[in-house]
Design a protein around this motif. Structure first.
Motif, PDB file in Angstrom:
ATOM      1  N   LEU A  73       0.979  -1.230  -0.121  1.00 22.26           N
ATOM      2  CA  LEU A  73       0.013   0.010   0.065  1.00 22.26           C
ATOM      3  C   LEU A  73       0.964   1.254  -0.054  1.00 22.26           C
ATOM      4  N   ARG A  74       1.981   1.218   0.859  1.00 25.80           N
ATOM      5  CA  ARG A  74       2.782   2.420   0.730  1.00 25.80           C
ATOM      6  C   ARG A  74       3.355   2.583  -0.666  1.00 25.80           C
ATOM      7  N   ILE A  75       3.832   1.646  -1.306  1.00 19.72           N
ATOM      8  CA  ILE A  75       4.440   1.767  -2.659  1.00 19.72           C
ATOM      9  C   ILE A  75       3.233   2.361  -3.616  1.00 19.72           C
ATOM     10  N   GLY A  76       2.139   1.882  -3.473  1.00 15.59           N
ATOM     11  CA  GLY A  76       1.395   2.276  -4.443  1.00 15.59           C
ATOM     12  C   GLY A  76       0.659   3.704  -4.240  1.00 15.59           C
ATOM     13  N   VAL A  77       0.446   3.913  -3.180  1.00 13.17           N
ATOM     14  CA  VAL A  77       0.015   5.276  -2.710  1.00 13.17           C
ATOM     15  C   VAL A  77       1.077   6.175  -2.679  1.00 13.17           C
ATOM     16  N   SER A  78       2.220   6.101  -2.318  1.00 13.00           N
ATOM     17  CA  SER A  78       3.333   6.953  -2.627  1.00 13.00           C
ATOM     18  C   SER A  78       3.498   7.256  -3.986  1.00 13.00           C
ATOM     19  N   SER A  79       3.444   6.322  -4.916  1.00 11.30           N
ATOM     20  CA  SER A  79       3.530   6.464  -6.167  1.00 11.30           C
ATOM     21  C   SER A  79       2.464   7.404  -6.937  1.00 11.30           C
ATOM     22  N   ALA A  80       1.143   7.133  -6.504  1.00 11.73           N
ATOM     23  CA  ALA A  80       0.173   7.975  -6.938  1.00 11.73           C
ATOM     24  C   ALA A  80       0.185   9.131  -6.607  1.00 11.73           C
ATOM     25  N   LYS A  81       0.398   9.554  -5.181  1.00 13.71           N
ATOM     26  CA  LYS A  81       0.594  10.932  -4.766  1.00 13.71           C
ATOM     27  C   LYS A  81       1.726  11.704  -5.258  1.00 13.71           C
ATOM     28  N   GLY A  82       2.668  10.982  -5.673  1.00 14.89           N
ATOM     29  CA  GLY A  82       4.074  11.719  -6.310  1.00 14.89           C
ATOM     30  C   GLY A  82       3.500  12.165  -7.810  1.00 14.89           C
ATOM     31  N   LEU A  83       2.609  11.121  -8.671  1.00 21.04           N
ATOM     32  CA  LEU A  83       2.403  11.437  -9.857  1.00 21.04           C
ATOM     33  C   LEU A  83       1.382  12.700  -9.757  1.00 21.04           C
ATOM     34  N   CYS A  84       0.548  12.503  -8.782  1.00 17.95           N
ATOM     35  CA  CYS A  84      -0.834  13.704  -8.736  1.00 17.95           C
ATOM     36  C   CYS A  84       0.080  15.199  -8.701  1.00 17.95           C
ATOM     37  N   TYR A  85       0.828  14.998  -7.568  1.00 18.42           N
ATOM     38  CA  TYR A  85       1.778  16.283  -7.279  1.00 18.42           C
ATOM     39  C   TYR A  85       2.342  16.683  -8.301  1.00 18.42           C
ATOM     40  N   ALA A  86       3.072  15.965  -9.005  1.00 17.32           N
ATOM     41  CA  ALA A  86       3.972  16.441 -10.023  1.00 17.32           C
ATOM     42  C   ALA A  86       2.925  17.125 -11.396  1.00 17.32           C
ATOM     43  N   LEU A  87       2.086  16.414 -11.547  1.00 11.54           N
ATOM     44  CA  LEU A  87       1.142  16.454 -12.687  1.00 11.54           C
ATOM     45  C   LEU A  87      -0.032  17.713 -12.381  1.00 11.54           C
ATOM     46  N   GLY A  88      -0.217  17.989 -11.076  1.00 12.72           N
ATOM     47  CA  GLY A  88      -1.309  18.931 -10.905  1.00 12.72           C
ATOM     48  C   GLY A  88      -2.446  18.418 -11.063  1.00 12.72           C
ATOM     49  N   ILE A  89      -2.874  17.067 -10.859  1.00  7.45           N
ATOM     50  CA  ILE A  89      -4.222  16.299 -11.211  1.00  7.45           C
ATOM     51  C   ILE A  89      -4.838  15.689  -9.734  1.00  7.45           C
ATOM     52  N   PRO A  90      -5.896  15.452  -9.813  1.00 10.64           N
ATOM     53  CA  PRO A  90      -6.763  14.669  -8.461  1.00 10.64           C
ATOM     54  C   PRO A  90      -6.171  13.366  -8.346  1.00 10.64           C
ATOM     55  N   LEU A  91      -6.102  12.849  -7.032  1.00 10.62           N
ATOM     56  CA  LEU A  91      -6.039  11.786  -6.474  1.00 10.62           C
ATOM     57  C   LEU A  91      -7.401  11.123  -6.056  1.00 10.62           C
ATOM     58  N   ILE A  92      -7.850  10.023  -6.835  1.00 10.86           N
ATOM     59  CA  ILE A  92      -8.738   9.309  -6.419  1.00 10.86           C
ATOM     60  C   ILE A  92      -8.673   7.959  -5.317  1.00 10.86           C
ATOM     61  N   ALA A  93      -9.180   7.736  -4.417  1.00 12.08           N
ATOM     62  CA  ALA A  93      -8.934   6.398  -3.428  1.00 12.08           C
ATOM     63  C   ALA A  93     -10.116   5.586  -3.384  1.00 12.08           C
ATOM     64  N   VAL A  94      -9.803   4.366  -3.962  1.00 11.20           N
ATOM     65  CA  VAL A  94     -10.706   3.317  -4.038  1.00 11.20           C
ATOM     66  C   VAL A  94     -10.510   2.257  -2.900  1.00 11.20           C
ATOM     67  N   ASP A  95     -11.662   1.777  -2.333  1.00 15.64           N
ATOM     68  CA  ASP A  95     -11.613   0.736  -1.252  1.00 15.64           C
ATOM     69  C   ASP A  95     -11.078  -0.346  -1.920  1.00 15.64           C
ATOM     70  N   THR A  96     -10.011  -1.153  -1.381  1.00 18.52           N
ATOM     71  CA  THR A  96      -9.530  -2.485  -2.223  1.00 18.52           C
ATOM     72  C   THR A  96     -10.516  -3.569  -2.223  1.00 18.52           C
ATOM     73  N   LEU A  97     -11.201  -3.905  -1.383  1.00 19.07           N
ATOM     74  CA  LEU A  97     -12.373  -4.750  -1.075  1.00 19.07           C
ATOM     75  C   LEU A  97     -13.458  -4.526  -1.835  1.00 19.07           C
ATOM     76  N   GLN A  98     -13.803  -3.331  -2.083  1.00 20.14           N
ATOM     77  CA  GLN A  98     -14.949  -3.176  -2.957  1.00 20.14           C
ATOM     78  C   GLN A  98     -14.452  -3.408  -4.355  1.00 20.14           C
ATOM     79  N   ALA A  99     -13.276  -2.914  -4.693  1.00 26.85           N
ATOM     80  CA  ALA A  99     -13.194  -3.235  -6.151  1.00 26.85           C
ATOM     81  C   ALA A  99     -12.982  -4.887  -6.417  1.00 26.85           C
ATOM     82  N   MET A 100     -12.483  -5.568  -5.457  1.00 24.89           N
ATOM     83  CA  MET A 100     -12.469  -6.956  -5.486  1.00 24.89           C
ATOM     84  C   MET A 100     -13.698  -7.546  -5.774  1.00 24.89           C
ATOM     85  N   ALA A 101     -14.684  -6.999  -5.031  1.00 24.86           N
ATOM     86  CA  ALA A 101     -16.157  -7.539  -5.129  1.00 24.86           C
ATOM     87  C   ALA A 101     -16.830  -7.138  -6.553  1.00 24.86           C
ATOM     88  N   LYS A 102     -16.249  -6.036  -6.880  1.00 28.86           N
ATOM     89  CA  LYS A 102     -16.672  -5.490  -8.517  1.00 28.86           C
ATOM     90  C   LYS A 102     -16.125  -6.577  -9.583  1.00 28.86           C
TER      91      LYS A 102
END
Length: 362
Positions: A73-102
């Motif tokens: 989780l740390r690796i995924g979230v850190s990478s996502a935040k870094g991209l959003c900060y550098a590109l100036g775009i929004p960050l969207i968080a999705v619940d892992t279990l909800q995505a699995m159920a879908k």
């Protein structure tokens, strides 16, 4: 349309996908070992190349927020935040279990009787016969259908509509199961098949559905009036009875006999809150009395011997974490502007991290 880059690293599966609205453009995923720090940035570049996109094309980054592996989780979230900060775009968080159920397929095992998913509005044999044809229809909508879908999608009128959804032996254009409402958009050919349409409507009425029809010209030239009529129908119709349908139980291994888990219904709504649960023979007893439950994920296998004795417990290998379904959920969040604070967002660990000493160092 919105270009969303999705990242899933909550388990041993490293998954990256890029989507344009509801359309998946490219995906790269691999499991087997925790090597996300080596794979993630490589996978991101690969899906961008496959989709013919660059970082400047991305409108938002979606990340699986947990629960799951602390390091993953740390690796995924850190990478996502870094991209959003550098590109100036929004960050969207999705619940892992909800995505699995879908991520569970509609053709699930042993879902007869009341355990059959509620969105199955015909018998299982007819459903399987019509499903591929329905998918083809969705790929080739008419101009009028595309215009109307812009107003029906993502619960814009307060209720979920499905496109080209089988009901009985037919494939209506739009179906709202909760309100038992069918919307048909008719081309000129329907002027010559009024008797067939009458019989079709009568059969759909016998299945408990209200049918309203609009001509292509009405939708294209006077969409506001069409939407107003649909709203009036939705308000006048009672909500359909919610049957005892199938429940979805994603499980992520949390070591020993403990799993991160939750329960979701057929519409991906949360039924039982996310928790770290120690599995025993009494787990889920309340829900298993009245529902079939589909168990899946890397934590389900170790629970199988205990829970599979119950006749309502079903196990499947599907429903693994994937950036594809992270993006599907993120698409609706993007439209609703449900964004995270890039500076302060943290993964949802559920349990505190406990550092241990490697055995080889003892």
């Amino acid at each position: 349309m919105s270009i969303i880059l999705g990242i899933e690293t909550a388990t041993k599966i490293c998954s990256v996908a890029i989507s344009d609205g509801e359309k998946l453009l490219a995906i790269k995923e691999e499991g087997g070992a925790y090597s996300h720090s080596q794979k993630l940035t490589v996978f991101i570049q690969e899906v961008l190349d496959q989709a013919g996109k660059t970082f400047k094309d991305i409108d938002a980054v979606a990340v699986s927020k947990g629960p799951g592996s602390y390091t993953g989780l740390r690796i995924g979230v850190s990478s996502a935040k870094g991209l959003c900060y550098a590109l100036g775009i929004p960050l969207i968080a999705v619940d892992t279990l909800q995505a699995m159920a879908k991520n569970t397929p509609p053709n699930l095992p042993s879902t007869d009787g009341e355990g059959m998913p509620r969105y199955y509005t015909t018998d299982s044999q007819m459903w399987n016969l019509l499903l591929e044809k329905a998918k083809e229809h969705r790929k080739k909508p008419t101009e009028a259908e595309m215009v109307l879908w812009k107003f029906l999608r993502t619960k814009q009128l307060g209720y979920k509509f499905r496109r080209q959804h089988p009901v009985d032996r037919f494939i209506p254009d739009f179906v709202c199961i909760e309100k038992k409402l069918i919307i048909e958009v008719d081309g000129k050919i329907h002027e010559f098949q009024k008797e067939e349409d009458k019989i079709r409507t009568e059969i759909l009425n016998e299945n408990g559905f209200k049918v309203i029809r609009f001509k292509n010209e009405e939708v294209i030239c006077n969409i506001d009036e069409v939407v107003s009529k649909i709203k009036a129908q939705l308000q006048s119709l009672p909500s359909g009875e919610i049957k005892r349908g199938l429940l979805f139980c994603p499980m992520i291994d949390a070591r020993r006999m403990e799993v991160y888990t939750a329960l979701f219904d057929e519409n991906n709504n949360l039924v039982e809150h996310i928790t770290a649960k120690i599995i025993d023979e009494y787990s889920f007893a309340k829900h298993l009395k009245s529902h079939k439950i589909l168990f899946f994920g890397d934590g389900a296998e170790k629970c199988k011997e205990i829970l599979s004795k119950h006749p309502n417990a079903i196990f499947t290998d599907s429903g693994l974490p994937s950036a594809k379904t992270v993006n599907e959920i993120a698409h609706e969040k993007f439209n609703n502007k449900e964004f995270e604070d890039v500076a302060y967002f943290e993964p949802y660990y559920l349990k505190d991290f406990i550092a241990t000493t490697a055995k080889k160092l003892l």
